[in-house]
Scaffold this motif. Structure first.
Motif, short mmCIF file in Angstrom:
data_model
loop_
_atom_site.label_atom_id
_atom_site.label_comp_id
_atom_site.label_asym_id
_atom_site.label_seq_id
_atom_site.Cartn_x
_atom_site.Cartn_y
_atom_site.Cartn_z
N GLU A 1 -19.61 30.82 8.92
CA GLU A 1 -20.14 30.28 7.62
C GLU A 1 -19.35 29.14 7.77
O GLU A 1 -19.04 27.92 6.31
N GLU A 2 -17.80 28.94 8.13
CA GLU A 2 -16.74 27.95 6.79
C GLU A 2 -16.97 26.94 7.70
O GLU A 2 -16.22 25.88 7.47
N ASN A 3 -17.79 26.88 8.73
CA ASN A 3 -17.51 25.16 9.86
C ASN A 3 -19.20 25.24 10.57
O ASN A 3 -18.47 25.02 12.05
N PRO B 1 -21.13 18.86 9.53
CA PRO B 1 -21.93 18.65 7.17
C PRO B 1 -20.17 20.06 6.76
O PRO B 1 -20.03 20.60 6.87
N THR B 2 -19.60 19.28 5.15
CA THR B 2 -18.57 20.10 5.44
C THR B 2 -19.56 21.12 4.52
O THR B 2 -18.05 21.75 3.71
N ASN B 3 -20.62 20.88 3.51
CA ASN B 3 -20.68 21.97 2.46
C ASN B 3 -22.03 23.24 3.29
O ASN B 3 -22.29 23.22 2.63
N LEU B 4 -22.31 22.60 4.20
CA LEU B 4 -23.65 23.24 4.83
C LEU B 4 -23.31 24.27 4.89
O LEU B 4 -22.51 25.32 5.15
N THR B 5 -24.32 25.67 4.16
CA THR B 5 -24.64 26.75 4.04
C THR B 5 -25.70 27.46 4.89
O THR B 5 -26.44 26.23 5.33
N GLY C 1 -28.53 18.88 -1.08
CA GLY C 1 -27.12 18.91 -1.89
C GLY C 1 -26.31 18.34 -0.19
O GLY C 1 -24.77 19.06 -0.43
N ILE C 2 -26.77 18.85 0.95
CA ILE C 2 -26.24 18.33 1.81
C ILE C 2 -25.68 17.38 2.44
O ILE C 2 -26.39 16.48 2.05
N GLU C 3 -24.32 17.40 2.28
CA GLU C 3 -23.39 16.22 2.90
C GLU C 3 -23.24 15.92 4.24
O GLU C 3 -22.20 16.59 4.58
N MET D 1 -29.01 26.23 2.71
CA MET D 1 -28.81 25.38 2.67
C MET D 1 -30.00 24.93 3.65
O MET D 1 -31.05 23.49 3.69
#
Length: 81
Positions: free
Chosen positions: A44-46, A9-13, A74-76, A16
């Protein structure tokens, strides 16, 4: 036949991810039938998720329950490998 699904996912934290798991547990759908192995990992960034499923059908059935939750958070998820 078992399958492996990998997601980047491009925006996963982590927050989330934790929220998605919490909602699935609350709904009584975690862990889902057919899930043999699930791992959440990476910096965290990947962050990534890899899973092994008993069958493609079980994976797809779970996806029908999972995707609305991911959308609410909001997870893509992107396309699986």
């Amino acid at each position: 036949m078992s399958i492996v699904a990998r997601f980047s996912p491009t925006n996963l934290t982590k927050e989330m991810y934790d929220e998605a798991i919490r909602r699935l547990e609350e709904a009584g759908t975690w862990p889902p039938d057919g899930l043999e192995y699930h791992v959440f990992f990476g910096p965290e960034e990947n962050l990534r998720v890899s899973e092994i499923w008993d069958s493609r059908e079980q994976w797809e059935t779970f996806g029908e329950r999972l995707m609305p939750i991911l959308a609410e958070i909001g997870i893509e998820p992107g396309q699986p490998e």
